[in-house]
Design a protein around this motif. Structure first.
Motif, PDB file in Angstrom:
ATOM      1  N   VAL A 196       0.834  -1.204   0.000  1.00  0.00           N
ATOM      2  CA  VAL A 196       0.000   0.000   0.000  1.00  0.00           C
ATOM      3  C   VAL A 196       0.869   1.255   0.000  1.00  0.00           C
ATOM      4  O   VAL A 196       0.655   2.191  -0.781  1.00  0.00           O
ATOM      5  N   GLU A 200       1.402   3.834  -3.329  1.00  0.00           N
ATOM      6  CA  GLU A 200       1.015   5.238  -3.183  1.00  0.00           C
ATOM      7  C   GLU A 200       2.209   6.150  -3.443  1.00  0.00           C
ATOM      8  O   GLU A 200       2.070   7.210  -4.068  1.00  0.00           O
ATOM      9  N   HIS A 255      -7.730  -1.299  -5.518  1.00  0.00           N
ATOM     10  CA  HIS A 255      -6.875  -0.530  -4.610  1.00  0.00           C
ATOM     11  C   HIS A 255      -5.409  -0.927  -4.770  1.00  0.00           C
ATOM     12  O   HIS A 255      -4.516  -0.128  -4.529  1.00  0.00           O
TER      13      HIS A 255
END
Length: 292
Positions: A196, A200, A255
């Motif tokens: 994650v 990002e 995601h």
């Protein structure tokens, strides 16, 4: 239980496999390394010697002891050549299901007491179908650089026996690692959290929010992480990041979809430290090798 007289196999002499070989060898285990590629074997030997020399230079181990422990590493060209009934065999080949299934079946045919995969994202229960006894199969997820990072994530599959989990924890403790036991879930715990942040950070570079250097500086200074997410991605391998992102996007949703920048970098061969260029320039041979 693991002890300093144990015999361990490691299949795959990439960055992770070489690190796993090193920590077991330096802890006193007799280690059997499987690597079919002669050039890969030579790279692994060089990396092991460099790591051992660094440990000697820092006073972590005496030269004679270091040499003796490295000398206990035997090299084989195929998993089918491993001795039978080893205490533990760790599979650490690239994150491709068909390849892992083939290699795990070859390992299982040698009947080791415990089989572990170093996968960072693939289903333990799915991979367990390649072995004869799924109760003695689990994940042992090491972290790069293996000699420096003190955690092994123990991944318990639905068919993994509690005794196998205990044995895996004992092996980790015998090489100076702490453990976190997690259930078999996509990305486990550490890969999901790590990815994650990495994805990002890549999106921020892609959007022109900041340079890789400034993003990494912000993370290391503000959150006291030892390495920023982009430098760490280079060390892990951008191709590895991409593989894991694609796997998790398929199971956990968009995601985890890889940014276009990551796909483009991998497509042109900018894989990070292993290729000499990623978000940073890495002179060949300059990938972190310190051990201790």
């Amino acid at each position: 239980m693991a002890d300093a007289r144990g015999h361990v196999g490691v299949v795959g002499a990439g960055t992770m496999g070489t690190g796993i070989v090193y920590v077991f060898a330096m802890a006193g285990f007799a280690v059997h390394l499987v690597e079919p590629d002669a050039a890969g074997v030579e790279r692994a030997r060089g990396a092991l010697r460099e790591a051992a020399d660094g440990a000697v230079a820092r006073g972590k181990v005496e030269r004679d002891e270091s040499d003796a422990r490295l000398a206990r590493i035997a090299v084989h060209g195929d998993a089918a050549d491993l001795p039978e009934a080893l205490d533990l065999v760790v599979e650490t080949v690239p994150e491709r299901r068909a390849l892992k299934m083939e290699v795990l079946a070859r390992i299982a045919a040698r009947a080791p007491r415990l089989i572990a995969t170093n996968t960072s994202a693939m289903s333990i229960d799915d991979l367990a179908s390649a072995v004869a006894d799924p109760s003695r199969f689990l994940g042992m997820h090491f972290f790069n650089p293996v000699w420096s990072l003190k955690l092994v994530e123990i991944v318990r599959g639905p068919r993994t026996d509690a005794g196998a989990v205990a044995d895996a924890c004992a092996f980790a403790e015998a090489i100076g690692k702490g453990t976190a036991v997690v259930a078999d879930s996509p990305g486990f715990a550490t890969s999901r959290l790590d990815l994650v942040q990495a994805l990002e950070a890549i999106r921020m570079v892609e959007a022109g929010v900041a340079s890789p250097e400034d993003i990494d500086r912000a993370v290391t200074a503000a959150y006291r992480h030892p390495v920023g997410p982009l430098r760490l991605s280079d060390m892990v391998g951008l191709d590895v990041r991409l593989d894991i992102a694609r796997q998790l996007a398929g199971t956990l949703g968009a995601h985890f979809a890889p940014p276009r920048l990551l796909e483009e970098m991998v497509a042109r061969g900018d894989l990070g430290a292993k290729s000499g260029r990623g978000f940073y320039d890495w002179p060949q041979g300059a990938a972190p090798m310190q051990a201790g």
